[in-house]
Design a protein around this motif. Sequence first.
Motif, PDB file in Angstrom:
ATOM      1  N   CYS A  49     129.654  48.002  20.711  1.00  0.00           N
ATOM      2  CA  CYS A  49     130.138  48.468  22.087  1.00  0.00           C
ATOM      3  C   CYS A  49     129.040  49.467  22.612  1.00  0.00           C
ATOM      4  N   PHE A  50     128.349  50.314  21.805  1.00  0.00           N
ATOM      5  CA  PHE A  50     127.375  51.216  22.230  1.00  0.00           C
ATOM      6  C   PHE A  50     126.114  50.550  22.853  1.00  0.00           C
ATOM      7  N   ALA A  51     125.781  49.581  22.176  1.00  0.00           N
ATOM      8  CA  ALA A  51     124.562  48.849  22.656  1.00  0.00           C
ATOM      9  C   ALA A  51     124.973  48.128  24.029  1.00  0.00           C
ATOM     10  N   GLU A  52     126.153  47.459  23.951  1.00  0.00           N
ATOM     11  CA  GLU A  52     126.418  46.803  25.341  1.00  0.00           C
ATOM     12  C   GLU A  52     126.793  47.520  26.610  1.00  0.00           C
ATOM     13  N   THR A  53     127.389  48.860  26.346  1.00  0.00           N
ATOM     14  CA  THR A  53     127.493  49.760  27.431  1.00  0.00           C
ATOM     15  C   THR A  53     126.433  50.616  27.791  1.00  0.00           C
ATOM     16  N   ILE A  54     125.397  50.864  26.840  1.00  0.00           N
ATOM     17  CA  ILE A  54     124.266  51.412  27.334  1.00  0.00           C
ATOM     18  C   ILE A  54     123.254  50.542  27.900  1.00  0.00           C
ATOM     19  N   GLY A  55     123.353  49.155  27.420  1.00  0.00           N
ATOM     20  CA  GLY A  55     122.494  48.462  28.277  1.00  0.00           C
ATOM     21  C   GLY A  55     123.037  47.935  29.803  1.00  0.00           C
ATOM     22  N   ASN A  56     124.273  48.117  30.055  1.00  0.00           N
ATOM     23  CA  ASN A  56     124.789  47.974  31.161  1.00  0.00           C
ATOM     24  C   ASN A  56     124.868  49.379  32.229  1.00  0.00           C
ATOM     25  N   ASN A  57     124.531  50.317  31.793  1.00  0.00           N
ATOM     26  CA  ASN A  57     124.808  51.649  32.391  1.00  0.00           C
ATOM     27  C   ASN A  57     123.275  52.224  32.865  1.00  0.00           C
ATOM     28  N   PRO A  58     122.839  52.339  33.886  1.00  0.00           N
ATOM     29  CA  PRO A  58     121.545  52.686  34.497  1.00  0.00           C
ATOM     30  C   PRO A  58     121.127  54.066  33.770  1.00  0.00           C
ATOM     31  N   ALA A  59     122.142  55.164  33.891  1.00  0.00           N
ATOM     32  CA  ALA A  59     121.983  56.404  33.701  1.00  0.00           C
ATOM     33  C   ALA A  59     121.834  56.513  32.083  1.00  0.00           C
ATOM     34  N   ALA A  60     122.584  55.730  31.332  1.00  0.00           N
ATOM     35  CA  ALA A  60     122.470  55.771  29.598  1.00  0.00           C
ATOM     36  C   ALA A  60     121.144  55.103  29.440  1.00  0.00           C
ATOM     37  N   LEU A  61     120.954  54.149  30.138  1.00  0.00           N
ATOM     38  CA  LEU A  61     119.547  53.245  29.710  1.00  0.00           C
ATOM     39  C   LEU A  61     118.326  54.280  30.139  1.00  0.00           C
ATOM     40  N   ALA A  62     118.403  55.054  30.914  1.00  0.00           N
ATOM     41  CA  ALA A  62     117.500  55.929  31.101  1.00  0.00           C
ATOM     42  C   ALA A  62     117.052  56.937  30.014  1.00  0.00           C
ATOM     43  N   HIS A  63     118.314  57.526  29.534  1.00  0.00           N
ATOM     44  CA  HIS A  63     118.228  58.187  28.597  1.00  0.00           C
ATOM     45  C   HIS A  63     117.607  57.414  27.065  1.00  0.00           C
ATOM     46  N   ALA A  64     118.293  56.411  26.951  1.00  0.00           N
ATOM     47  CA  ALA A  64     117.852  55.584  26.155  1.00  0.00           C
ATOM     48  C   ALA A  64     116.100  55.284  26.027  1.00  0.00           C
ATOM     49  N   ARG A  65     115.600  55.038  27.293  1.00  0.00           N
ATOM     50  CA  ARG A  65     114.185  54.612  27.215  1.00  0.00           C
ATOM     51  C   ARG A  65     113.360  55.984  26.973  1.00  0.00           C
ATOM     52  N   ALA A  66     113.923  57.113  27.052  1.00  0.00           N
ATOM     53  CA  ALA A  66     113.220  58.412  26.813  1.00  0.00           C
ATOM     54  C   ALA A  66     113.706  58.707  25.413  1.00  0.00           C
ATOM     55  N   GLY A  67     114.312  57.916  24.816  1.00  0.00           N
ATOM     56  CA  GLY A  67     114.386  58.324  23.205  1.00  0.00           C
ATOM     57  C   GLY A  67     115.670  59.152  23.023  1.00  0.00           C
ATOM     58  N   ARG A  68     116.587  59.267  23.778  1.00  0.00           N
ATOM     59  CA  ARG A  68     117.747  60.600  23.948  1.00  0.00           C
ATOM     60  C   ARG A  68     118.855  59.735  23.896  1.00  0.00           C
ATOM     61  N   TRP A  69     118.974  59.306  22.244  1.00  0.00           N
ATOM     62  CA  TRP A  69     119.993  58.297  21.888  1.00  0.00           C
ATOM     63  C   TRP A  69     121.509  59.077  22.165  1.00  0.00           C
ATOM     64  N   TYR A  70     121.362  60.431  21.814  1.00  0.00           N
ATOM     65  CA  TYR A  70     122.560  61.146  21.723  1.00  0.00           C
ATOM     66  C   TYR A  70     123.226  61.231  23.282  1.00  0.00           C
ATOM     67  N   GLU A  71     122.293  61.554  24.054  1.00  0.00           N
ATOM     68  CA  GLU A  71     122.836  61.736  25.321  1.00  0.00           C
ATOM     69  C   GLU A  71     123.240  60.419  25.915  1.00  0.00           C
ATOM     70  N   ALA A  72     122.503  59.336  25.656  1.00  0.00           N
ATOM     71  CA  ALA A  72     122.882  57.968  26.195  1.00  0.00           C
ATOM     72  C   ALA A  72     124.199  57.519  25.602  1.00  0.00           C
TER      73      ALA A  72
END
Length: 150
Positions: A49-72
């Motif tokens: 669920c976390f992987a799918e929703t982060i991949g579909n949310n541009p704001a969360a994906l931006a945090h993930a690209r920066a390595g900020r997983w907690y924020e994502a």
Amino acid sequence: MRALLYGAICTLAAVELAAAAHPAAAAPASRAEHRRAALAPLEQAATDCFAETIGNNPAALAHARAGRWYEAAGVIGFLCRPEVDAMTKARDHLEGRGAGGRYFTGPYTRHLGEQLARRLEPLLTTKTVATAEPRPDSEAPGAAAPAGEP
């Protein structure tokens, strides 16, 4: 001598019967396997669920690209609440009250970033793509000035 031998045989028989009646040695292994079998699909569902929703949310994906997983995960966390609740409730049921919350905020969260990074790796890498198409803001080919004019 015969009484001593008879006593030893009776003692061994009693020990064997007790071991057969109470397989204490096998219980911890089967209990741990049961716990793992019950909890693994729930943990997998929460991570999926976390992987799918982060991949579909541009704001969360931006945090993930920066390595900020907690924020994502924080951006989309409420969407995965049912999966997380199921995981924590099952752990509470198997290990005691409060165990699910401790597991979620401790070991699960510690390793969530690594698991998400592996799953979302194709989305996290930026790709440059060359194209032969003209840019939409470029001039049309027929509108160019003739070479002889200044």
